[in-house]
Motif scaffolding. Structure first.
Motif, mmCIF file in Angstrom:
data_model
loop_
_atom_site.group_PDB
_atom_site.id
_atom_site.type_symbol
_atom_site.label_atom_id
_atom_site.label_comp_id
_atom_site.label_asym_id
_atom_site.label_seq_id
_atom_site.Cartn_x
_atom_site.Cartn_y
_atom_site.Cartn_z
ATOM 1 N N SER A 163 0.830 -1.198 0.000
ATOM 2 C CA SER A 163 0.000 0.000 0.000
ATOM 3 C C SER A 163 0.867 1.251 0.000
ATOM 4 O O SER A 163 2.087 1.179 0.210
ATOM 5 N N GLY A 164 0.235 2.389 -0.234
ATOM 6 C CA GLY A 164 0.910 3.677 -0.146
ATOM 7 C C GLY A 164 2.142 3.788 -1.024
ATOM 8 O O GLY A 164 2.156 3.369 -2.181
ATOM 9 N N ILE A 165 3.201 4.355 -0.445
ATOM 10 C CA ILE A 165 4.440 4.606 -1.186
ATOM 11 C C ILE A 165 5.065 3.308 -1.681
ATOM 12 O O ILE A 165 5.586 3.236 -2.798
ATOM 13 N N GLU A 166 5.005 2.253 -0.864
ATOM 14 C CA GLU A 166 5.588 0.974 -1.280
ATOM 15 C C GLU A 166 4.907 0.447 -2.535
ATOM 16 O O GLU A 166 5.566 -0.079 -3.441
ATOM 17 N N LEU A 167 3.598 0.588 -2.597
ATOM 18 C CA LEU A 167 2.866 0.147 -3.786
ATOM 19 C C LEU A 167 3.282 0.978 -5.001
ATOM 20 O O LEU A 167 3.550 0.423 -6.073
ATOM 21 N N PHE A 168 3.337 2.295 -4.842
ATOM 22 C CA PHE A 168 3.716 3.149 -5.964
ATOM 23 C C PHE A 168 5.133 2.826 -6.448
ATOM 24 O O PHE A 168 5.392 2.835 -7.662
ATOM 25 N N HIS A 169 6.049 2.535 -5.545
ATOM 26 C CA HIS A 169 7.405 2.180 -5.963
ATOM 27 C C HIS A 169 7.385 0.952 -6.876
ATOM 28 O O HIS A 169 8.092 0.908 -7.895
ATOM 29 N N GLN A 170 6.590 -0.038 -6.506
ATOM 30 C CA GLN A 170 6.494 -1.236 -7.329
ATOM 31 C C GLN A 170 5.823 -0.947 -8.676
ATOM 32 O O GLN A 170 6.264 -1.426 -9.724
ATOM 33 N N LEU A 171 4.766 -0.160 -8.656
ATOM 34 C CA LEU A 171 4.068 0.170 -9.897
ATOM 35 C C LEU A 171 5.001 0.901 -10.863
ATOM 36 O O LEU A 171 5.023 0.616 -12.071
ATOM 37 N N TYR A 172 5.785 1.831 -10.321
ATOM 38 C CA TYR A 172 6.722 2.574 -11.175
ATOM 39 C C TYR A 172 7.813 1.669 -11.737
ATOM 40 O O TYR A 172 8.287 1.868 -12.859
ATOM 41 N N SER A 173 8.229 0.681 -10.989
ATOM 42 C CA SER A 173 9.314 -0.187 -11.456
ATOM 43 C C SER A 173 8.833 -1.255 -12.429
ATOM 44 O O SER A 173 9.632 -1.782 -13.218
ATOM 45 N N LEU A 174 7.535 -1.561 -12.426
ATOM 46 C CA LEU A 174 7.022 -2.683 -13.220
ATOM 47 C C LEU A 174 6.225 -2.276 -14.453
ATOM 48 O O LEU A 174 6.158 -3.024 -15.423
ATOM 49 N N GLY A 175 5.598 -1.107 -14.417
ATOM 50 C CA GLY A 175 4.627 -0.766 -15.448
ATOM 51 C C GLY A 175 5.150 0.127 -16.548
ATOM 52 O O GLY A 175 6.303 0.552 -16.550
ATOM 53 N N GLU A 176 4.276 0.408 -17.497
ATOM 54 C CA GLU A 176 4.567 1.344 -18.577
ATOM 55 C C GLU A 176 3.344 2.216 -18.801
ATOM 56 O O GLU A 176 2.220 1.850 -18.403
ATOM 57 N N PRO A 177 3.503 3.386 -19.424
ATOM 58 C CA PRO A 177 2.359 4.287 -19.601
ATOM 59 C C PRO A 177 1.315 3.711 -20.553
ATOM 60 O O PRO A 177 1.635 2.927 -21.451
ATOM 61 N N VAL A 178 0.090 4.112 -20.339
ATOM 62 C CA VAL A 178 -0.982 3.766 -21.278
ATOM 63 C C VAL A 178 -0.700 4.445 -22.614
ATOM 64 O O VAL A 178 -0.382 5.630 -22.673
ATOM 65 N N ARG A 179 -0.797 3.693 -23.676
ATOM 66 C CA ARG A 179 -0.701 4.283 -25.012
ATOM 67 C C ARG A 179 -1.705 3.575 -25.915
ATOM 68 O O ARG A 179 -1.976 2.388 -25.769
ATOM 69 N N TYR A 180 -2.255 4.341 -26.847
ATOM 70 C CA TYR A 180 -3.294 3.810 -27.709
ATOM 71 C C TYR A 180 -2.772 3.540 -29.115
ATOM 72 O O TYR A 180 -1.603 3.760 -29.403
ATOM 73 N N GLU A 181 -3.644 3.049 -29.969
ATOM 74 C CA GLU A 181 -3.197 2.456 -31.227
ATOM 75 C C GLU A 181 -2.479 3.430 -32.149
ATOM 76 O O GLU A 181 -1.696 3.022 -33.002
ATOM 77 N N TYR A 182 -2.699 4.738 -31.964
ATOM 78 C CA TYR A 182 -2.023 5.709 -32.834
ATOM 79 C C TYR A 182 -0.592 5.997 -32.362
ATOM 80 O O TYR A 182 0.163 6.672 -33.047
ATOM 81 N N ILE A 183 -0.211 5.519 -31.174
ATOM 82 C CA ILE A 183 1.157 5.669 -30.674
ATOM 83 C C ILE A 183 1.900 4.365 -30.957
ATOM 84 O O ILE A 183 1.613 3.332 -30.365
ATOM 85 N N HIS A 184 2.863 4.412 -31.860
ATOM 86 C CA HIS A 184 3.531 3.199 -32.320
ATOM 87 C C HIS A 184 4.808 2.872 -31.554
ATOM 88 O O HIS A 184 5.338 1.769 -31.687
ATOM 89 N N HIS A 185 5.278 3.822 -30.754
ATOM 90 C CA HIS A 185 6.542 3.614 -30.033
ATOM 91 C C HIS A 185 6.274 3.716 -28.533
ATOM 92 O O HIS A 185 5.519 4.589 -28.094
ATOM 93 N N PRO A 186 6.873 2.863 -27.720
ATOM 94 C CA PRO A 186 6.684 2.938 -26.263
ATOM 95 C C PRO A 186 7.512 4.063 -25.643
ATOM 96 O O PRO A 186 8.590 3.837 -25.090
ATOM 97 N N TRP A 187 6.997 5.285 -25.716
ATOM 98 C CA TRP A 187 7.731 6.429 -25.183
ATOM 99 C C TRP A 187 7.852 6.333 -23.664
ATOM 100 O O TRP A 187 6.973 5.836 -22.980
#
Length: 343
Positions: free
Chosen positions: A143-167
């Motif tokens: 929870s809290g900061i510990e959860l956010f640390h994990q989310l930042y280390s594991l995830g990537e930004p949402v991008r939709y079909e018109y974005i072809h590169h993982p910025w």
């Protein structure tokens, strides 16, 4: 409830696939269309020249929510058996320190299922989300900061079909973003640089911030959310900001919202008399705006509910004409695109 469903043809080449900086353009040098609320008159300019269209005494309000990584690949377990690996999960909205509503792409999760994000982070499925059965509510092991640390280390930004590169995530931030929580970038503020904000202040334009954490706007089954009434988002506004709004309007200044998120938050606070909570306010043609006098926004795709909101500012025929002109002048759409000032 009805929607205006403003429709038009948007050529594929006008979808902004790259951040301006990767096109060799400073973020505050994107194009800007200025649309007069009363007459529909159009002026074409650069966003850096917005100082020419705002006046001393006006109040500019921005959303300082920070974009977080929201796409994850997880393993899915039911009753001790791994059913599938590499399942895509998208965060939709935060419900508490360890609780999120999520979209699980093309899989039917049930209460009690376990999702493995990493060796350090798991989540249990509580069941369908309140107010949106397409989503599932997860209870995370952190929870809290510990959860956010994990989310930042594991995830990537949402991008939709018109974005072809993982910025990288940095491209999905405004320069003034502070508090993490948005799963999609509050993109209307992206074109501001610190230099431009300082120039506005030097002119006498006031600047203040609210916070609205944007939720997931697309449900992945060719079905856009029909309106913001189905999209609950968390907002927070300081009393000092509301006082500044009252003073500004009393002195003849205009309140300019940077983005549809700011409009929803401010108008919800005015309507409900509550400065923090959840909003599902749907603004459309005929809605009487109580606070906001103008809006800075990007260009919205055909039939988007954001277009419905714009009809509360300006007549439909002026919007459609402006969008036709934007297409003729090759303005770019979406979060990495050009800007529209309506005053």
């Amino acid at each position: 409830m009805t929607t205006t469903s403003l429709d038009f043809y948007l050529p594929n080449e006008l979808n902004a696939t790259h951040p301006p900086e990767r096109r060799g353009v400073r973020r505050d040098q994107v194009k800007m269309m200025v649309l007069d609320r009363e007459t529909g008159h159009i002026i074409h300019d650069k966003f850096s020249q917005i100082t020419d269209f705002l006046k001393a005494g006006d109040l500019l309000i921005l959303n300082n929510s920070r974009t977080i990584p929201a796409i994850f690949k997880i393993s899915w377990e039911r009753r001790g058996t791994i059913l599938k690996k590499q399942v895509e999960v998208r965060l939709a909205r935060r419900r508490g320190d360890s609780v999120w509503d999520v979209l699980v792409v093309k899989e039917n999760l049930k209460a009690g299922d376990i999702l493995y994000f990493s060796d350090r982070l798991t989540a249990s499925v509580k069941g369908p989300a309140i107010n949106n059965p397409k989503l599932r509510t997860l209870i995370f092991s952190l929870s809290g900061i510990e959860l956010f640390h994990q989310l930042y280390s594991l995830g990537e930004p949402v991008r939709y079909e018109y974005i072809h590169h993982p910025w990288d995530l940095d491209y999905y931030q405004t320069v003034f973003a502070s508090t993490p929580g948005s799963v999609e970038m509050p993109s209307a503020g992206r074109a501001f640089s610190w230099e431009l904000l300082f120039n506005l202040q030097r002119k006498g334009v006031q600047i203040d911030f609210i916070q609205l954490h944007t939720g997931l706007s697309y449900m992945f089954d060719e079905d856009k959310l029909p309106s913001p009434e189905d999209n609950y988002e968390e907002y927070s506004i300081n009393q000092e900001t509301m006082t500044k709004i009252s003073t500004t309007k009393a002195n003849g200044g205009r309140v300019i919202a940077v983005g549809t998120t700011v409009v929803r938050a401010l108008e919800t606070a005015s309507k409900k008399g509550v400065l923090q909570g959840w909003t599902n306010l749907y603004i459309q043609k005929g809605y009487r705006l109580e606070i906001v006098d103008g809006i800075i926004t990007g260009f919205h795709e055909p039939k988007a509910s954001h277009l419905d909101m714009l009809t509360a500012f300006v007549e439909e025929r002026h919007i459609l004409n402006a969008y036709r002109k934007a297409i003729e002048h090759e303005y770019l759409w979406h979060e990495f695109g050009d800007m529209n000032l309506i005053v």
